[in-house]
Structures are given as C-alpha cells and as structure tokens.
Write a protein that holds these residues in place. Structure first.
Motif, short mmCIF file in Angstrom:
data_model
loop_
_atom_site.label_atom_id
_atom_site.label_comp_id
_atom_site.label_asym_id
_atom_site.label_seq_id
_atom_site.Cartn_x
_atom_site.Cartn_y
_atom_site.Cartn_z
N ALA A 1 -10.10 25.68 6.55
CA ALA A 1 -8.97 25.25 7.36
C ALA A 1 -7.96 24.53 6.48
N THR A 2 -6.73 24.50 6.90
CA THR A 2 -5.71 23.75 6.19
C THR A 2 -6.17 22.29 6.14
N GLY A 3 -6.03 21.68 4.97
CA GLY A 3 -6.46 20.30 4.78
C GLY A 3 -7.81 20.19 4.08
N ASP A 4 -8.59 21.28 4.04
CA ASP A 4 -9.88 21.27 3.33
C ASP A 4 -9.64 21.15 1.83
N THR A 5 -10.58 20.53 1.14
CA THR A 5 -10.55 20.50 -0.32
C THR A 5 -11.42 21.63 -0.82
N VAL A 6 -10.87 22.44 -1.73
CA VAL A 6 -11.59 23.59 -2.26
C VAL A 6 -11.45 23.64 -3.78
N THR A 7 -12.38 24.34 -4.40
CA THR A 7 -12.24 24.70 -5.81
C THR A 7 -12.19 26.22 -5.85
N VAL A 8 -11.12 26.73 -6.42
CA VAL A 8 -10.91 28.18 -6.49
C VAL A 8 -11.05 28.62 -7.94
N VAL A 9 -11.80 29.69 -8.17
CA VAL A 9 -11.84 30.36 -9.47
C VAL A 9 -11.25 31.73 -9.22
N ALA A 10 -10.25 32.10 -10.02
CA ALA A 10 -9.54 33.35 -9.79
C ALA A 10 -9.31 34.09 -11.10
N THR A 11 -9.12 35.37 -10.99
CA THR A 11 -8.74 36.22 -12.12
C THR A 11 -7.24 36.46 -11.99
N GLU A 12 -6.54 36.26 -13.10
CA GLU A 12 -5.09 36.44 -13.08
C GLU A 12 -4.71 37.75 -13.75
N SER A 13 -3.88 38.52 -13.07
CA SER A 13 -3.35 39.75 -13.62
C SER A 13 -1.87 39.77 -13.31
N GLY A 14 -1.07 39.60 -14.35
CA GLY A 14 0.38 39.48 -14.13
C GLY A 14 0.67 38.20 -13.38
N SER A 15 1.38 38.31 -12.24
CA SER A 15 1.69 37.12 -11.45
C SER A 15 0.75 36.96 -10.26
N THR A 16 -0.28 37.83 -10.18
CA THR A 16 -1.22 37.78 -9.05
C THR A 16 -2.52 37.12 -9.47
N ALA A 17 -2.95 36.15 -8.68
CA ALA A 17 -4.22 35.47 -8.91
C ALA A 17 -5.15 35.83 -7.76
N THR A 18 -6.24 36.53 -8.09
CA THR A 18 -7.19 36.97 -7.07
C THR A 18 -8.45 36.12 -7.16
N ALA A 19 -8.78 35.43 -6.08
CA ALA A 19 -9.93 34.53 -6.07
C ALA A 19 -11.23 35.31 -6.23
N THR A 20 -12.06 34.87 -7.18
CA THR A 20 -13.41 35.43 -7.33
C THR A 20 -14.42 34.54 -6.62
N SER A 21 -14.06 33.26 -6.42
CA SER A 21 -14.89 32.37 -5.61
C SER A 21 -14.03 31.25 -5.05
N VAL A 22 -14.40 30.82 -3.87
CA VAL A 22 -13.76 29.68 -3.22
C VAL A 22 -14.91 28.77 -2.82
N THR A 23 -14.94 27.57 -3.41
CA THR A 23 -16.02 26.63 -3.14
C THR A 23 -15.48 25.50 -2.28
N ASP A 24 -16.14 25.25 -1.18
CA ASP A 24 -15.76 24.18 -0.26
C ASP A 24 -16.06 22.84 -0.91
N GLY A 25 -15.13 21.91 -0.90
CA GLY A 25 -15.35 20.58 -1.46
C GLY A 25 -14.95 20.52 -2.91
N GLU A 26 -15.25 19.38 -3.55
CA GLU A 26 -14.87 19.16 -4.94
C GLU A 26 -16.06 19.34 -5.87
N SER A 27 -17.04 20.14 -5.48
CA SER A 27 -18.26 20.26 -6.27
C SER A 27 -18.10 21.09 -7.52
N GLY A 28 -17.00 21.75 -7.68
CA GLY A 28 -16.78 22.48 -8.92
C GLY A 28 -16.78 23.96 -8.73
#
Length: 180
Positions: free
Chosen positions: A137-164
C-alpha cells in the motif's frame, strides 16, 4: 719580486671543497643487528594486519562478492545504512547486468508500477508484476532490487520493510518478498 707558489696538492684548487672520505663498510655485527630490526618491523606489521583482519572477520558476515556487513548491517550485504545504489552483477550467462537497490516509502502504486522515495529525497519508479504489488500500500516501506535496462528499472524483488534485500535479487531469508 715574489714568485707565485704552487698549491700543496695538485688536485686541489683554491676555494674547492675536498671530496668526502669514503665511509667504512658495515661490520658483520652491525649488518646482523639491522637485519634483526627489519625482521621485527615486518613481523610486527604482519601481526597488526592479521589482528585487524581477524577481528573484522569475527564481527562481520561475508556477503556477495566478499563484501561484509557489520553489526546492524544488511545480512550479507555490507551496506546496512544504504538508502539506494547501483551496482553491476553477473547475469549468469557470462555477461553483466546493472542492478539498483532502494529502500524507501511507496509513494505511488499500481498493478504494474511502484514508485519509492528514500529518506534523502531520491525517488524512482519500477516496473513490477501484480504479484509483487499484492499486499502493498502507499506509505509502506519497501526495499526494491531491480534490473536496469536503458531508462527502465524492472523489479526482481520487492521486500516489505527495511530488512534489506541487497544482492542478486534475493532478499534475506525470512523476509516477506514478492518476486516476479
């Protein structure tokens, strides 16, 4: 009338500085003492390096690529306080891929995209799957790991919270993750 006098030594001229006398060679005892001092210095330096690396190794965990994390750091990540960053990783096929990691608050969310804003104001939009969006939900804290290709960043994982989740797209075990 006076006759000019010749210098007392033919190789010296008036005002010239005499050549320095050759220094005596070191005695065998002096050579042994200098070698012993050098050995003590090398051994002491080696011991200091060993002690520093040994104590650091006991306080940290090795992470991807030999990176280490300290107390309070990301498990195996070494960048415990990192808000966002970019790094290069192997793609598993002999090539390389640019990865992005960001921890921040979800400011915009849809079934196909997520925008996160870090505490320092950095904001980035990621392409996600509907499975990755589930439960967020909007307002949640997340950690996103993404692959970047050009100007597009595609998330490979979205972790809920600040756990890394810094690494090859795999978050720490036990952390709730949405991959896609």
């Amino acid at each position: 009338m006076t006759t000019p006098q010749e210098p007392s030594t033919p190789d010296q001229t008036w005002g010239a500085t005499p050549a320095p006398a050759p220094k005596p060679a070191w005695s065998p005892g002096r050579k042994i003492a200098a070698g012993a001092v050098a050995a003590v210095i090398v051994a002491g330096g080696g011991a200091a390096v060993w002690a520093a690396s040994s104590s650091a190794a006991t306080e940290t965990q090795a992470g991807p690529g030999g990176m280490t994390g300290g107390p309070g750091g990301l498990p195996g990540g070494g960048l415990g306080g990192a808000l966002h960053g970019e790094y290069v990783a192997s793609d598993g096929n002999g090539g390389y891929v640019t990865k992005i990691m960001q921890t921040g608050e979800v400011t915009e969310l849809s079934a196909t995209s997520l925008t996160a804003k870090s505490d320092d104001g950095f904001s980035k939009t990621y392409t996600i799957t509907s499975a990755q969006a589930t439960g967020l939900a909007t307002g949640d804290t997340v950690t996103v790991v993404a692959t970047e290709s050009g100007s597009t960043a595609t998330a490979t994982s979205v972790t809920d919270g600040e756990s890394g989740g810094f690494g090859q797209g795999t978050p720490p075990s036990g952390a709730p993750t949405r991959t896609g």
